[in-house]
Write a protein that holds these residues in place. Structure first.
Motif, PDB file in Angstrom:
ATOM      1  N   THR A   1      -5.287   9.069   1.471  1.00  0.00           N
ATOM      2  CA  THR A   1      -5.940   7.793   1.708  1.00  0.00           C
ATOM      3  C   THR A   1      -4.938   6.674   1.420  1.00  0.00           C
ATOM      4  O   THR A   1      -3.911   6.893   0.771  1.00  0.00           O
ATOM      5  N   ALA A   2      -5.229   5.494   1.900  1.00  0.00           N
ATOM      6  CA  ALA A   2      -4.386   4.328   1.624  1.00  0.00           C
ATOM      7  C   ALA A   2      -4.849   3.674   0.332  1.00  0.00           C
ATOM      8  O   ALA A   2      -6.041   3.443   0.141  1.00  0.00           O
ATOM      9  N   VAL A   3      -3.889   3.376  -0.557  1.00  0.00           N
ATOM     10  CA  VAL A   3      -4.189   2.840  -1.884  1.00  0.00           C
ATOM     11  C   VAL A   3      -3.272   1.650  -2.149  1.00  0.00           C
ATOM     12  O   VAL A   3      -2.090   1.672  -1.785  1.00  0.00           O
ATOM     13  N   ARG A   4      -3.804   0.607  -2.782  1.00  0.00           N
ATOM     14  CA  ARG A   4      -2.993  -0.555  -3.140  1.00  0.00           C
ATOM     15  C   ARG A   4      -1.870  -0.152  -4.092  1.00  0.00           C
ATOM     16  O   ARG A   4      -2.081   0.526  -5.081  1.00  0.00           O
TER      17      ARG A   4
ATOM     18  N   THR B   1      -9.216   2.865   3.583  1.00  0.00           N
ATOM     19  CA  THR B   1      -8.595   2.985   2.271  1.00  0.00           C
ATOM     20  C   THR B   1      -9.425   3.852   1.335  1.00  0.00           C
ATOM     21  O   THR B   1     -10.523   4.311   1.675  1.00  0.00           O
ATOM     22  N   ARG B   2      -8.893   4.029   0.130  1.00  0.00           N
ATOM     23  CA  ARG B   2      -9.581   4.840  -0.880  1.00  0.00           C
ATOM     24  C   ARG B   2     -10.950   4.262  -1.214  1.00  0.00           C
ATOM     25  O   ARG B   2     -11.111   3.058  -1.410  1.00  0.00           O
TER      26      ARG B   2
ATOM     27  N   ARG C   1       0.239   5.897   0.199  1.00  0.00           N
ATOM     28  CA  ARG C   1      -0.709   6.971   0.508  1.00  0.00           C
ATOM     29  C   ARG C   1      -0.862   7.839  -0.729  1.00  0.00           C
ATOM     30  O   ARG C   1       0.127   8.113  -1.422  1.00  0.00           O
TER      31      ARG C   1
ATOM     32  N   GLN D   1     -11.152  -1.736   5.194  1.00  0.00           N
ATOM     33  CA  GLN D   1     -10.743  -3.047   4.703  1.00  0.00           C
ATOM     34  C   GLN D   1      -9.756  -3.668   5.683  1.00  0.00           C
ATOM     35  O   GLN D   1      -8.913  -2.970   6.248  1.00  0.00           O
TER      36      GLN D   1
ATOM     37  N   HIS E   1       0.845  -1.202   0.000  1.00  0.00           N
ATOM     38  CA  HIS E   1       0.000   0.000   0.000  1.00  0.00           C
ATOM     39  C   HIS E   1       0.875   1.244   0.000  1.00  0.00           C
ATOM     40  O   HIS E   1       2.023   1.221   0.454  1.00  0.00           O
TER      41      HIS E   1
END
Length: 320
Positions: A94-97, A187-188, A70, A128, A68
């Motif tokens: 936000t946290a994004v893969r 997350t996003r 940001r 998540q 992940h």
């Protein structure tokens, strides 16, 4: 966006309650016991800030989540309401893969009964469960509290077992991790998901929560980090040391998902290194525009932090 005749307030409240209840039930079912582990990032890396958001949290510690990064892609309605975010400097992260990245995070437990309130507060994000590894050099904190729950005792036993076995390698930061588990990471999400899942499709609720303060899309690629929010995050990571600060600068990106936060902040200061100059030229705003949003005082503090002129033990005086 336009809005039709507004239904009674009770309809919006009912839709909100149903949406939050569904999210809370799903999350609680994935965690045994009466607590849920939360995975925090950004300003929550400062324990004081985390406790302001969730006063009942227990066992604050540090860890890592792989895969992940940001991204500063979410218009912060709270900061817009407060007058802190303006122009195109309205983005929080936000946290994004992102497979090649990892997040330095904080971890803590909250009572499962408080999960609905937490989900409501973070309604524009998607909760998540992710796998984390816990740093082996953190304090046990509240685990030694005389009022600790049975779950805390179980966690302490698991940590001791893991420590005796030697733990595992933490990877890029050259830190060993001793305990893994599952934690809730926010997350996003997307505009459509927020309207459908959190507002139950109720446009009146969307107007109450967002539309009366802000008329654009929530998730955008063309907005930039809020100066005051960015500094708050920087203080939190800098106080934890160079490795955490580097992770925040290099595993965080603008909404374009290409420009790193480090490159952007060097551009804010007007001094981009030769290696970063080509990437910096992809920014759509000129350096002169940054001065309109970043005060001289903010820019000086920013310079000191990203140039590593502030020792980690001195950063506490900047935490707010």
């Amino acid at each position: 966006m336009g809005f039709g005749p507004r239904p009674p307030a009770a309809s919006a409240s009912t839709a909100a309650a149903a949406a939050i209840s569904t999210q809370a039930s799903a999350a609680s079912s994935m965690r045994s016991g009466d607590v849920v582990t939360i995975c925090g990032f950004a300003s929550l890396m400062d324990e004081v800030s985390a406790r302001e958001a969730t006063p009942s949290l227990r066992h604050f510690r540090l860890g890592r989540v792989d895969g992940h990064c940001r991204v500063f892609n979410l218009a912060s309605i709270l900061n817009i309401r407060r007058g802190v975010a303006r122009g195109d400097r309205i983005a929080s992260c936000t946290a994004v893969r992102r497979e090649e990245c990892h997040l330095r995070v904080c971890l803590y437990e909250v009572p499962a009964a408080e999960l609905p309130a937490l989900l409501l507060r973070e309604a524009r994000l998607k909760p998540q469960f992710v796998t984390y590894t816990e740093d082996d050099d953190t304090e046990d904190g509240d685990a030694e509290d005389d009022d600790a729950e049975d779950d805390d005792t179980e966690d302490a036993h698991r940590r001791a077992e893991s420590a005796r076995e030697g733990g595992g390698e933490g990877g890029g930061d050259n830190q060993r991790s001793r305990l893994g588990g599952s934690a809730l990471l926010f997350t996003r999400s997307s505009d459509a998901e927020y309207l459908a899942e959190r507002c139950g499709g109720n446009l009146a609720m969307y107007h109450d929560e967002v539309g009366r303060f802000y008329s654009g899309a929530l998730y955008r690629r063309d907005i930039l980090p809020i100066p005051a929010y960015t500094l708050r995050c920087l203080r939190a990571y800098a106080a934890l040391g160079a490795a955490h600060l580097d992770n925040f600068l290099d595993a965080s990106f603008l909404g374009d998902e290409r420009t790193s936060l480090r490159v952007h902040l060097r551009d804010v200061l007007g001094g981009v290194s030769e290696a970063a100059d080509e990437q910096a030229r992809t920014l759509e705003t000129g350096r002169g525009e940054h001065c309109e949003y970043w005060s001289d005082e903010q820019r000086e503090e920013l310079r000191r932090i990203i140039c590593y002129e502030i020792e980690s033990e001195d950063c506490s005086k900047y935490l707010i």
